[in-house]
Design a protein around this motif. Structure first.
Motif: not given
Length: 184
Positions: A50-55
């Motif tokens: 799934s799309p990951l958050p920044v970092g």
């Protein structure tokens, strides 16, 4: 269709076409249900990408890792350190503004999808980071439920963690511990 030519004026042909249409609609329903079941099974095992958050980024093997960009890592770590020190999301925003610091984000849509951009840290972004279990190294799925109303509008409801479809603490590396996340 491939079985023959039908006369819409003939009752038997209309009946047969109606049955074929109903069966194909049912088949689509079963296909969607099987696909949804596969997604849920992958999510329960913590294997659903799934799309990951920044970092956070996926490596070549599909494992979640800290972003190799040291500036991104430092910005995320500074956000958590500032929040720990000040105890308030608003104070974290004020610190970043006072120091003239920017915070990264990745574009999710459009021509430059996936590109990293830097900008002012906003309260909404701090709250997103603080309430995202991925930063604590956890995999999750089913945190929200979306319902469609008769007028076609959608309403999204945030669920308590006990009702999430999947929650796997310590599934990957994170910026904070699971205990720190639960205290937020």
């Amino acid at each position: 269709d491939e079985d023959g030519l039908y006369d819409c004026n003939d009752f038997n042909d209309r009946l047969l076409l109606g049955l074929k249409g109903t069966l194909s609609e049912a088949e689509l329903h079963f296909l969607r249900a099987r696909m949804r079941g596969g997604i849920l099974n992958k999510a329960r095992r913590g294997e659903l990408a799934s799309p990951l958050p920044v970092g956070l980024v996926y490596d070549e093997a599909g494992h979640v890792r800290l972003d190799p960009d040291q500036q991104v890592q430092q910005a995320v770590r500074l956000l958590f350190e500032t929040f720990r020190r000040t105890g308030a999301a608003h104070a974290t925003v004020m610190y970043f503004q006072k120091e003239g610091l920017q915070f990264p984000r990745r574009l999710r849509h459009g021509l430059h999808q996936g590109e990293l951009i830097w900008g002012r840290l906003r309260l909404s972004r701090v709250l997103e980071v603080l309430h995202n279990p991925r930063y604590a190294g956890a995999f999750f799925f089913g945190r929200t439920r979306t319902r469609t109303w008769p007028d076609g509008s959608h309403r999204t409801q945030h669920l308590p963690s006990e009702e999430w479809l999947a929650l796997i603490p310590n599934a990957h590396v994170g910026y904070i511990t699971w205990e720190e996340y639960e205290d937020n």
